[in-house]
Design an enzyme around this catalytic site. Structure first.
Site, mmCIF file in Angstrom:
data_model
loop_
_atom_site.group_PDB
_atom_site.id
_atom_site.type_symbol
_atom_site.label_atom_id
_atom_site.label_comp_id
_atom_site.label_asym_id
_atom_site.label_seq_id
_atom_site.Cartn_x
_atom_site.Cartn_y
_atom_site.Cartn_z
ATOM 1 N N LYS A 7 2.438 8.322 -51.034
ATOM 2 C CA LYS A 7 1.174 7.666 -51.395
ATOM 3 C C LYS A 7 0.316 7.594 -50.133
ATOM 4 C CE LYS A 7 -1.556 4.353 -53.365
ATOM 5 N NZ LYS A 7 -2.383 4.479 -54.566
ATOM 6 N N ASP A 101 -3.665 -2.710 -57.474
ATOM 7 C CA ASP A 101 -4.033 -1.499 -58.211
ATOM 8 C C ASP A 101 -3.241 -1.404 -59.514
ATOM 9 O OD1 ASP A 101 -5.520 0.794 -58.567
ATOM 10 O OD2 ASP A 101 -4.209 2.065 -57.367
#
Length: 231
Positions: A7, A101
Site C-alpha cells: 500500500k 478509509d
C-alpha cells in the site's frame, strides 16, 4: 519477506516531515496490531518520497465486488458484518489508530469473517470518496467517529444497494439495526456513539418490553396463578 501486497500512500499527504513522521508512527503501531478482523501489516518503509507498508496477502473478494454482483445483502449477514467490523475498528481505535478509509473495497470477505485492509491512517485526503464523514471532508483529518460514520454508510449500502441520501432502508430491517445506523450516520460527531464498543452495544442490546407486552405478560402470569389455585 514472502509474497505481500504493498500500500503506497499518496505523496500529496506525506509531502512534509510532520506528515511522514505521523505515517511512520501510525504504521508501526498498525504493524504491532493483531486482530482477526484486520489484515496484518508485515513491513513499513519509505522510498523516493513515497511512504508505504506491506500487507499479508489475503485471497478473498472485497465487499464492493460482492455488492456489484448481488446489489444488497440480507440483514442477518449485514448484522454479522457490523459486529465483526466494529470489533476490528475498536481494536484499532484502542491503540490510537484511525482507519480513515473505510469503504467496501477495503473490506475483504474472508472465509473466517470480514477483514479491514488498506488503512489510510489519518492521511486520506478530503473528498477522496463518498464514504467519508462530514468532518473528514471538511478538516482533511479523520477521528474514530469518522470511521464509525463511514461504516454506517457501508452498512446502509450493503442493506439497500445505495447511499443513505438516495435509498431508504427496506422493510424487514430489525429495530436494533436501524437504531445503529441512525446513530452512526448522524452528521454531528457528538450525536454518534463515542466508541466502537458503544456502537456494538446499540446493535446487541435489545429494546426493553413495551407497556403492552408487559401487561400481557402480567395477565398471563395471573391466569397461571389462578389455574394453579383452582387445581
Amino acid at each position: 519477506m514472502g509474497p505481500c501486497v504493498v500500500k503506497v500512500m499518496s505523496s500529496s499527504v506525506t509531502a512534509n516531515a510532520e506528515a511522514r513522521a505521523r505515517f511512520h508512527r501510525e504504521a508501526e503501531t498498525l504493524r504491532s496490531l493483531r486482530h482477526p478482523g484486520i489484515v496484518r501489516v508485515l513491513a513499513v518503509g519509505e522510498e523516493r518520497g513515497h511512504c508505504w507498508y506491506a500487507l499479508e496477502p489475503v485471497v478473498a473478494p472485497d465487499l464492493e465486488t460482492r455488492l456489484d454482483r448481488v446489489n444488497a445483502l440480507p440483514f442477518q449477514e449485514v448484522e454479522q458484518l457490523a459486529l465483526r467490523l466494529l470489533d476490528a475498528l475498536g481494536a484499532a481505535h484502542d491503540t490510537g489508530l484511525v482507519h480513515g478509509d473505510v469503504r467496501p473495497q477495503n473490506i475483504l470477505l474472508a472465509k473466517d469473517g470480514a477483514m479491514l485492509t488498506n488503512f489510510g491512517l489519518s492521511l486520506v485526503p478530503p473528498g477522496a470518496h463518498g464514504y467519508q464523514a462530514p468532518e473528514q471532508r471538511q478538516w482533511g483529518r479523520a477521528v474514530p467517529q469518522s470511521d464509525l460514520h463511514a461504516l454506517g454508510r457501508v452498512l446502509h449500502e450493503a442493506l439497500t444497494g445505495g447511499m443513505p441520501e438516495a435509498q431508504p432502508l427496506p422493510q424487514g430491517v430489525p429495530r436494533h439495526l436501524r437504531r445503529l445506523l441512525k446513530s452512526l450516520l448522524s452528521e454531528a460527531i457528538q450525536d454518534r456513539p463515542d466508541s466502537a464498543i458503544s456502537a456494538r452495544r446499540l446493535l446487541t442490546q435489545r429494546a426493553p418490553l413495551g407497556p403492552l407486552a408487559v401487561g400481557i405478560a402480567a395477565l398471563l402470569a395471573m391466569l397461571m396463578f389462578l389455574l394453579l389455585r383452582a387445581a
